[in-house]
Structures are given as C-alpha cells and as structure tokens.
Scaffold this motif. Structure first.
Motif: not given
Length: 213
Positions: A173-184
C-alpha cells in the motif's frame, strides 16, 4: 616452426556454444621439403565463461543487474566525447523516501522499492539508453538520441505512470516514486562532470520544492 595465426573462436556444436583456442604453425619437412601446417585446438569454454562472469560482475550492480556507477560513467563519457554535435539527455533519478521505507517496513521492502524503480526504467527506456546505479537510492539514465522536448516529456510521463503502479509495504500500500533532474547536453561539447552537475542542480531544485517531480 613459426606461428602464423592463432585466436579464440566461438563455435556452435550440437546446439551449444563452445569456445576454442587455436594455434597454427607452418614448418618445412626436412626430408621432403614440403611445407606443412600444424593446428592445435583447445576447449576454453569454461575459461571464457569465468572471464565473462567476472567482467559482468565488475561492470554491473550486484542487486539490480544494471550498470554500476563506474561503468555507466565510462559509457556516458564515451558518448559525450564523440564529436557528433548531437543533442542527448542526462537524467539523475532519486528514489524518494527510501529511508522511510527501510525504517517503516524493513530493508527487504527498501530493496523491493529499488528493484521496482529499476523495473520501471527498463520497461520505459530503450535498449541503447544507458541505465546505471550511482548510489544507494540514486540512478543515472542517459539517452544518446532524443526527439523534441515534447517527446522527452512523454517518455518521462510514461515512465512515471509505470512507476506509479509499483507498490511496497506489508500490504503493498506504499507507492514507489522518485524525483528527476535532467539536462540537455551536446555530444562533443559537454563533458560528463559538467552535465552531471547540471542534472544534479535540477534534481536538488525538485527535491527542495516537492518530491516526485
């Protein structure tokens, strides 16, 4: 005699792959003056298998099977050093709340969360994209070829949707999530350290404003 050619060859015998190390020697028969060829062949399948296993272990993360930090960086650096001028994308992914998962549900569920993130990445990104684990809860993804910004946003949105279906915890019942940093980045003009700092700065901004962003 003198060695004229040798090498290791992969053969298929009775449906099985067999590695053979061969050595070729030419020599002249002192009695007939004929040139003769001596060939020796040795089965080195076990040796090759052992070397491949050691190489795999040295290049991949033991838990997830994706590239480890050193290997991922080396591959990405090779892309960035190529003087192609093409635009690529570097992303740093940070698994949110891993410490909370470990503290609440135990490290087994923390490991499941890491595996869930990797499963979503493998399903979302292409075979020629570089996926590596750079730390306990941090990962890097490099896309050597990309389309326009809209296609990138769609790709990341698709990944986030897959990840949203991942659950851990005693009752899942615990959702897995993440934060993303991106660069071109531009291959041939941007080095890895610069690209990584740019993506890390973007990640830091996301983590400070809101997670799962």
């Amino acid at each position: 005699g003198s060695t004229v050619e040798d090498g290791d060859y992969l053969l298929q015998l009775n449906g099985a792959n067999v590695w053979v190390r061969t050595e070729f020697q030419l020599f002249t028969d002192p009695f007939t003056n004929h040139t003769m060829l001596f060939v020796s062949a040795r089965d080195i399948t076990e040796e090759q298998t052992r070397q491949q296993d050691l190489r795999y272990r040295a290049e991949h993360d033991g838990m997830t099977g994706i590239f480890n930090r050193k290997t991922a960086e080396e591959i990405i650096q090779r892309y960035l050093r190529a003087d192609t001028g093409r635009t690529a994308l570097l992303m740093i992914l940070d698994l949110d709340d891993l410490k909370a998962i470990n503290d609440t549900f135990g490290h087994t569920e923390g490991d499941r969360a890491i595996q869930a993130l990797v499963t979503a990445m493998r399903a979302s990104f292409r075979a020629d994209d570089v996926i590596g684990r750079t730390g306990g809860d941090e990962f890097v993804v490099f896309l050597p070829t990309i389309g326009d910004v809209a296609s990138i946003e769609n790709l990341i949105a698709s990944f986030k949707e897959r990840l949203a279906d991942m659950r851990v915890g005693e009752r899942n019942n615990f959702a897995v999530h993440c934060s993303i940093g991106a660069t071109l980045v531009t291959c041939g003009k941007t080095d890895f350290d610069t690209a990584y700092r740019q993506a890390d700065k973007a990640l830091y901004s996301v983590k400070n404003s809101r997670k799962d962003g």
